[in-house]
Every structure is written in C-alpha cells, then in structure tokens.
Design a protein around this motif. Sequence first.
Motif, PDB file in Angstrom:
ATOM      1  N   SER A   1       0.816  -1.209   0.000  1.00 51.18           N
ATOM      2  CA  SER A   1       0.000   0.000   0.000  1.00 51.18           C
ATOM      3  C   SER A   1       0.857   1.269   0.000  1.00 51.18           C
ATOM      4  N   TYR A   2       2.137   1.099   0.330  1.00 51.85           N
ATOM      5  CA  TYR A   2       3.004   2.275   0.370  1.00 51.85           C
ATOM      6  C   TYR A   2       3.575   2.545  -1.014  1.00 51.85           C
ATOM      7  N   GLN A   3       2.937   3.419  -1.724  1.00 48.71           N
ATOM      8  CA  GLN A   3       3.415   3.722  -3.072  1.00 48.71           C
ATOM      9  C   GLN A   3       4.608   4.670  -3.027  1.00 48.71           C
ATOM     10  N   PHE A   4       4.778   5.328  -1.901  1.00 49.85           N
ATOM     11  CA  PHE A   4       5.774   6.401  -1.889  1.00 49.85           C
ATOM     12  C   PHE A   4       7.203   5.909  -2.013  1.00 49.85           C
ATOM     13  N   TRP A   5       7.417   4.591  -1.848  1.00 51.51           N
ATOM     14  CA  TRP A   5       8.808   4.158  -1.972  1.00 51.51           C
ATOM     15  C   TRP A   5       9.336   4.324  -3.392  1.00 51.51           C
ATOM     16  N   ARG A   6       8.392   4.639  -4.291  1.00 53.13           N
ATOM     17  CA  ARG A   6       8.820   4.895  -5.669  1.00 53.13           C
ATOM     18  C   ARG A   6       9.663   6.173  -5.766  1.00 53.13           C
ATOM     19  N   SER A   7       9.443   7.057  -4.810  1.00 49.46           N
ATOM     20  CA  SER A   7      10.161   8.328  -4.929  1.00 49.46           C
ATOM     21  C   SER A   7      11.658   8.087  -4.732  1.00 49.46           C
ATOM     22  N   ILE A   8      12.444   8.933  -5.409  1.00 48.15           N
ATOM     23  CA  ILE A   8      13.897   8.761  -5.404  1.00 48.15           C
ATOM     24  C   ILE A   8      14.444   8.762  -3.981  1.00 48.15           C
ATOM     25  N   ARG A   9      13.914   9.656  -3.162  1.00 44.97           N
ATOM     26  CA  ARG A   9      14.442   9.791  -1.810  1.00 44.97           C
ATOM     27  C   ARG A   9      14.282   8.476  -1.039  1.00 44.97           C
ATOM     28  N   ILE A  10      13.094   7.871  -1.192  1.00 45.95           N
ATOM     29  CA  ILE A  10      12.842   6.627  -0.477  1.00 45.95           C
ATOM     30  C   ILE A  10      13.715   5.502  -1.046  1.00 45.95           C
ATOM     31  N   LEU A  11      13.876   5.503  -2.372  1.00 45.48           N
ATOM     32  CA  LEU A  11      14.737   4.471  -2.965  1.00 45.48           C
ATOM     33  C   LEU A  11      16.170   4.608  -2.444  1.00 45.48           C
ATOM     34  N   ASP A  12      16.630   5.839  -2.327  1.00 44.68           N
ATOM     35  CA  ASP A  12      17.970   6.063  -1.781  1.00 44.68           C
ATOM     36  C   ASP A  12      18.065   5.549  -0.359  1.00 44.68           C
ATOM     37  N   GLN A  13      17.007   5.840   0.398  1.00 47.64           N
ATOM     38  CA  GLN A  13      16.996   5.384   1.789  1.00 47.64           C
ATOM     39  C   GLN A  13      17.051   3.863   1.862  1.00 47.64           C
ATOM     40  N   LEU A  14      16.287   3.219   0.961  1.00 43.70           N
ATOM     41  CA  LEU A  14      16.284   1.753   0.943  1.00 43.70           C
ATOM     42  C   LEU A  14      17.674   1.231   0.595  1.00 43.70           C
ATOM     43  N   ASN A  15      18.322   1.891  -0.367  1.00 43.08           N
ATOM     44  CA  ASN A  15      19.675   1.460  -0.734  1.00 43.08           C
ATOM     45  C   ASN A  15      20.623   1.570   0.446  1.00 43.08           C
ATOM     46  N   GLU A  16      20.489   2.676   1.172  1.00 43.06           N
ATOM     47  CA  GLU A  16      21.354   2.871   2.344  1.00 43.06           C
ATOM     48  C   GLU A  16      21.093   1.801   3.391  1.00 43.06           C
ATOM     49  N   GLU A  17      19.814   1.550   3.622  1.00 45.29           N
ATOM     50  CA  GLU A  17      19.453   0.559   4.638  1.00 45.29           C
ATOM     51  C   GLU A  17      19.906  -0.830   4.205  1.00 45.29           C
ATOM     52  N   ALA A  18      19.763  -1.107   2.890  1.00 40.73           N
ATOM     53  CA  ALA A  18      20.191  -2.418   2.376  1.00 40.73           C
ATOM     54  C   ALA A  18      21.693  -2.582   2.576  1.00 40.73           C
ATOM     55  N   GLN A  19      22.436  -1.525   2.281  1.00 39.79           N
ATOM     56  CA  GLN A  19      23.892  -1.600   2.438  1.00 39.79           C
ATOM     57  C   GLN A  19      24.261  -1.831   3.901  1.00 39.79           C
ATOM     58  N   HIS A  20      23.557  -1.147   4.787  1.00 44.19           N
ATOM     59  CA  HIS A  20      23.819  -1.296   6.214  1.00 44.19           C
ATOM     60  C   HIS A  20      23.575  -2.750   6.649  1.00 44.19           C
ATOM     61  N   LEU A  21      22.469  -3.319   6.158  1.00 41.19           N
ATOM     62  CA  LEU A  21      22.162  -4.711   6.506  1.00 41.19           C
ATOM     63  C   LEU A  21      23.206  -5.668   5.944  1.00 41.19           C
ATOM     64  N   LEU A  22      23.631  -5.402   4.707  1.00 43.00           N
ATOM     65  CA  LEU A  22      24.656  -6.267   4.099  1.00 43.00           C
ATOM     66  C   LEU A  22      25.935  -6.216   4.934  1.00 43.00           C
ATOM     67  N   GLU A  23      26.266  -5.013   5.404  1.00 41.73           N
ATOM     68  CA  GLU A  23      27.472  -4.894   6.226  1.00 41.73           C
ATOM     69  C   GLU A  23      27.315  -5.651   7.539  1.00 41.73           C
ATOM     70  N   GLN A  24      26.110  -5.554   8.101  1.00 45.01           N
ATOM     71  CA  GLN A  24      25.846  -6.238   9.373  1.00 45.01           C
ATOM     72  C   GLN A  24      26.091  -7.747   9.272  1.00 45.01           C
ATOM     73  N   VAL A  25      25.821  -8.313   8.092  1.00 48.13           N
ATOM     74  CA  VAL A  25      25.993  -9.773   7.953  1.00 48.13           C
ATOM     75  C   VAL A  25      27.289 -10.121   7.217  1.00 48.13           C
ATOM     76  N   GLY A  26      28.196  -9.133   7.102  1.00 45.92           N
ATOM     77  CA  GLY A  26      29.498  -9.416   6.503  1.00 45.92           C
ATOM     78  C   GLY A  26      29.496  -9.479   4.986  1.00 45.92           C
TER      79      GLY A  26
END
Length: 257
Positions: A118-143
């Motif tokens: 239902s959250y369409q707003f993740w389409r916006s660039i800002r949210i996509l950037d945030q997701l990328n940052e969060e994804a990178q953080h998670l990847l780092e957390q698991v090595g």
Amino acid sequence: MSENRQDSSIILETRGLTKDFKGFKAVEDINLQVHTGHIHALIGPNGAGKTTFFNLLTKFLKPSSGKILYDGRDITRHRPADIAQHGLIRSFQISAVFPHLSARENVRIALQRKLGVSYQFWRSIRILDQLNEEAQHLLEQVGLGEFGDTKAVELAYGRKRALEIATTIALKPRLMLLDEPTQGMSAEDVGTVTDLIREVVKDRTIVMVEHNLSVVSTLADRITVLNRGRILAEGDYQTVSTNPAVMEAYMGTTDAA
Ligand SMILES: Nc1ncnc2c1ncn2[C@@H]1O[C@H](COP(=O)(O)OP(=O)(O)OP(=O)(O)O)[C@@H](O)[C@H]1O
C-alpha cells in the motif's frame, strides 16, 4: 484475553500442542515457553518431531489440538502473513532468495515487502535512496558489505545463508525462527553464521532447529530436546547434555519404556 495472560518475558508459548498424522502423533502435548531475548534451540534425534513442531510454530501446518500464544495472544488460527506483520518471521530458505538478483536487490525487496504494497511512496527517489542505504547497512551487518553487486547465485554457500539472514532481518522480526541455519556448511561457514546469529539476536529472540550440537552449545540460552514427539528434557546445554535420557536418545537406544 485474560486466560491468555502470561509472564511478559515469555514471547512465545505453546500449550498442549499436538499434531496427529492419521493417528500418528508426530508432536504430542508440547508445552514450550520461549523467553524474550533468548536463543532457544530445538534439538532431538531423527524423527523426533522437530520439523513438524517448527512447521506448527510458523503456521505451515495446522495443529490437531493445543494453542500457540505470541506475546500473550492466541495465534493458533492466524495465517503466516498475519503473524509476520507482528514480527514473527521464519527465515527464508535459500531457494527463496532470488538467484539472479544481486545481494543488494534481494535485501531491498525484503525491505520493500516490509513497507507493504500500500506504500506507493517508496517509488520516490528519496525513499529508494533510503532503501539502498538501509540495504547496504544490513549487508554490512551480515558481513556482505563488499558483495552488494554480486548475484545471489554467485555467492558461496555460507554467504548465501548470510544473505538469507539479512533478508529476514530486513523484515524487522521480533522473533526469528531459523530452520537449521548451519545445515550443509563447511566448518568455517558454521563459525561465520554462528557469530552472525549471536550478533543479530542482541535485540530479538531466536528459535532454531539445529542439528549441530557444537553450534547449540555455543549459542543457545535454552534447549528443548524432543524425542518421539514429546519434550524429553529442557535447560541449558550443560543440563541437557548430561541428562541420561538425552544421552540414550542420541545413542539410538530404542527402549520403549
Ligand atoms: N506429513 C506427514 N505425514 C505422516 N507422518 C509424518 C509427516 N510429517 C512427519 N511425519 C512423521 O512424524 C515424525 C516426526 O517427523 P519430523 O520430520 O518432524 O522429525 P524431525 O525431528 O524433524 O526429524 P529429522 O531430524 O530427521 O528432520 C516422523 O516419524 C515422520 O515420519
């Protein structure tokens, strides 16, 4: 409901949980309590009922009788998607990781799932950037910090399991259910995943089925030993590993007492 009130340090509880397959009780009258913040391992010899019990907890199977309480709420009849919304999450099997997407894309998809359709707003660039940052953080957390662009299919086995854990953490579980997290791993990978589990449990609870007793001995706060569908023993590693009934069950004695 007041009848379901329980000690608030208990996040998951089963009462009289039973699964009958055409008269054969694979799981019988299990009363289990999982404490918040614990790593709770389910062990037992082959055919003990671990997988069946795990599938009842994760709602892949319906119990024949008994109750499952999560956070004091009766979730026995809830669907897996409903309980996932409340933070009870089963780790994905490796096969559920999209093999031809990169590690980062796999984590991002899990993060997007958490946001919900239902959250369409993740389409916006800002949210996509945030997701990328969060994804990178998670990847780092698991090595896997350096493997963001690597396709899942190209990751070594242990790293795939780490990716699987990252995609599970992305769903922000309060309680993670892990099915044999170190199965089929080299000794080195077992060490990596063991460290990873210890790291991620800091702010969540884990219930895991695990065959590797050395992993159980280093990780588990509490161990429930199942045998023939019932609880045979419970306690810390020292307690259960010195229990004569457990030793006998593991040595394959078929005493029908
Ligand atoms: N769908 C089913 N129908 C009938 N019997 C089943 C079914 N699933 C499991 N069982 C039986 O229930 C018992 C417990 O099986 P289960 O797979 O839960 O044990 P387990 O402890 O996970 O064993 P393993 O360590 O070998 O995976 C076994 O005797 C198994 O044959």
